[in-house]
Design a protein around this motif. Structure first.
Motif, mmCIF file in Angstrom:
data_model
loop_
_atom_site.group_PDB
_atom_site.id
_atom_site.type_symbol
_atom_site.label_atom_id
_atom_site.label_comp_id
_atom_site.label_asym_id
_atom_site.label_seq_id
_atom_site.Cartn_x
_atom_site.Cartn_y
_atom_site.Cartn_z
ATOM 1 N N LEU A 71 0.811 -1.058 -0.074
ATOM 2 C CA LEU A 71 -0.095 -0.022 0.027
ATOM 3 C C LEU A 71 0.904 1.279 -0.040
ATOM 4 C CD1 LEU A 71 -2.937 1.144 -0.076
ATOM 5 C CD2 LEU A 71 -2.800 0.864 2.494
ATOM 6 N N GLU A 72 1.895 1.123 0.700
ATOM 7 C CA GLU A 72 2.676 2.334 0.848
ATOM 8 C C GLU A 72 3.549 2.665 -0.498
ATOM 9 O OE1 GLU A 72 4.204 5.687 2.411
ATOM 10 O OE2 GLU A 72 2.816 4.442 3.254
ATOM 11 N N GLU A 73 3.906 1.376 -1.204
ATOM 12 C CA GLU A 73 4.486 1.696 -2.481
ATOM 13 C C GLU A 73 3.626 2.295 -3.537
ATOM 14 O OE1 GLU A 73 7.559 1.139 -3.300
ATOM 15 O OE2 GLU A 73 8.136 0.580 -1.342
ATOM 16 N N PHE A 74 2.195 2.220 -3.375
ATOM 17 C CA PHE A 74 1.372 2.642 -4.288
ATOM 18 C C PHE A 74 1.259 4.170 -4.018
ATOM 19 C CE2 PHE A 74 0.155 -1.595 -5.682
ATOM 20 C CZ PHE A 74 -0.479 -1.251 -7.157
ATOM 21 N N LYS A 75 1.187 4.357 -2.827
ATOM 22 C CA LYS A 75 0.930 5.557 -2.318
ATOM 23 C C LYS A 75 2.370 6.655 -2.723
ATOM 24 C CE LYS A 75 -1.879 5.093 1.513
ATOM 25 N NZ LYS A 75 -2.106 5.160 3.300
ATOM 26 N N LEU A 88 -9.430 -3.229 -1.258
ATOM 27 C CA LEU A 88 -10.410 -2.144 -0.798
ATOM 28 C C LEU A 88 -9.789 -1.252 -0.183
ATOM 29 C CD1 LEU A 88 -13.410 -4.432 0.821
ATOM 30 C CD2 LEU A 88 -13.466 -3.260 -1.443
ATOM 31 N N LYS A 89 -8.549 -1.369 0.513
ATOM 32 C CA LYS A 89 -7.802 -0.243 0.914
ATOM 33 C C LYS A 89 -7.292 0.548 -0.029
ATOM 34 C CE LYS A 89 -6.528 -2.456 5.608
ATOM 35 N NZ LYS A 89 -5.686 -3.125 6.020
ATOM 36 N N LEU A 90 -6.795 0.182 -1.084
ATOM 37 C CA LEU A 90 -6.153 0.361 -2.194
ATOM 38 C C LEU A 90 -7.299 1.420 -2.830
ATOM 39 C CD1 LEU A 90 -3.569 1.195 -3.582
ATOM 40 C CD2 LEU A 90 -3.905 -0.979 -4.864
ATOM 41 N N ALA A 91 -8.327 0.728 -3.095
ATOM 42 C CA ALA A 91 -9.189 1.641 -3.778
ATOM 43 C C ALA A 91 -9.916 2.722 -3.101
ATOM 44 C CB ALA A 91 -10.505 0.680 -4.288
ATOM 45 N N GLN A 92 -9.928 2.718 -1.775
ATOM 46 C CA GLN A 92 -10.503 3.544 -0.877
ATOM 47 C C GLN A 92 -9.283 4.892 -0.967
ATOM 48 O OE1 GLN A 92 -13.316 3.799 0.808
ATOM 49 N NE2 GLN A 92 -12.885 5.976 1.486
ATOM 50 N N TRP A 93 -8.181 4.541 -0.758
ATOM 51 C CA TRP A 93 -7.055 5.708 -0.778
ATOM 52 C C TRP A 93 -7.092 6.419 -2.099
ATOM 53 C CZ3 TRP A 93 -2.847 5.311 -4.082
ATOM 54 C CH2 TRP A 93 -2.024 6.254 -4.021
ATOM 55 N N PHE A 94 -7.082 5.577 -3.400
ATOM 56 C CA PHE A 94 -7.122 6.159 -4.491
ATOM 57 C C PHE A 94 -8.185 7.088 -5.006
ATOM 58 C CE2 PHE A 94 -7.486 6.226 -9.272
ATOM 59 C CZ PHE A 94 -6.140 6.818 -9.690
ATOM 60 N N CYS A 95 -9.286 6.830 -4.452
ATOM 61 C CA CYS A 95 -10.654 7.422 -4.493
ATOM 62 C C CYS A 95 -10.773 8.673 -3.776
ATOM 63 C CB CYS A 95 -11.865 6.573 -4.285
ATOM 64 S SG CYS A 95 -12.448 5.391 -5.424
ATOM 65 N N GLU A 96 -9.985 8.502 -2.387
ATOM 66 C CA GLU A 96 -10.091 9.763 -1.676
ATOM 67 C C GLU A 96 -8.961 10.936 -2.444
ATOM 68 O OE1 GLU A 96 -9.056 8.202 2.186
ATOM 69 O OE2 GLU A 96 -11.081 7.470 2.473
ATOM 70 N N ARG A 97 -7.821 10.063 -2.899
ATOM 71 C CA ARG A 97 -6.900 11.032 -3.645
ATOM 72 C C ARG A 97 -7.328 11.838 -4.539
ATOM 73 N NH1 ARG A 97 -2.139 8.649 -6.876
ATOM 74 N NH2 ARG A 97 -1.985 10.591 -8.059
ATOM 75 N N GLU A 98 -7.990 11.022 -5.366
ATOM 76 C CA GLU A 98 -8.521 11.518 -6.778
ATOM 77 C C GLU A 98 -9.739 12.461 -6.627
ATOM 78 O OE1 GLU A 98 -6.817 11.281 -9.933
ATOM 79 O OE2 GLU A 98 -5.234 10.510 -8.549
ATOM 80 N N LEU A 99 -10.525 12.010 -5.608
ATOM 81 C CA LEU A 99 -12.089 12.809 -5.530
ATOM 82 C C LEU A 99 -11.922 13.828 -4.293
ATOM 83 C CD1 LEU A 99 -14.176 10.031 -6.839
ATOM 84 C CD2 LEU A 99 -13.392 12.019 -8.149
ATOM 85 N N GLY A 100 -10.772 14.013 -3.635
ATOM 86 C CA GLY A 100 -11.016 14.832 -2.675
ATOM 87 C C GLY A 100 -11.156 16.159 -2.800
#
Length: 117
Positions: free
Chosen positions: A29-33, A64-76
């Motif tokens: 998860l950290e690598e993706f972030k 689900l954690k990765l999708a949640q992080w990405f959506c929050e990042r993109e749609l913040g």
């Protein structure tokens, strides 16, 4: 395998596997972030493709954690602009403001497609 869970060594190994799995999930998860971005190099993209395969193996909770992080990042930005708690008349979070919401979403989708396609 259930019958052997009471065996101390099996219990110890299961605990070790859970700990390693949790550590690997956090690391992936950290690598993706750290690395996902529209201008990432081909090398980074290949590394993230490999990491995506690891995500699949590690299970649904990490997906689900990765999708949640990405959506929050993109749609913040959307959430900030159209937060119903805010009383900003220029960007209403009401039904009357739906046209502005959809215009923002269309712009975001075009930008997303150009960056990540």
């Amino acid at each position: 395998f259930e019958a052997y869970k009471a065996v101390p060594k099996v219990c110890e190994l299961l605990s070790s596997v859970r700990a390693l799995r949790s550590q690997l999930q956090a690391q992936v998860l950290e690598e993706f972030k750290l690395h996902i971005s529209p201008d990432m190099s081909e090398e980074v993209a290949a590394m993230l493709a490999d990491a995506a395969q690891v995500v699949t193996v590690l299970g649904r909770s990490l997906i689900l954690k990765l999708a949640q992080w990405f959506c929050e990042r993109e749609l913040g930005e959307y959430e900030e602009m159209f937060d119903p708690v805010r009383q900003d008349a220029a960007r209403p979070a009401t039904l009357e403001g739906a046209e502005k919401r959809f215009a923002w979403l269309r712009r975001w989708l075009r930008n997303y497609a150009s960056l990540y396609a």
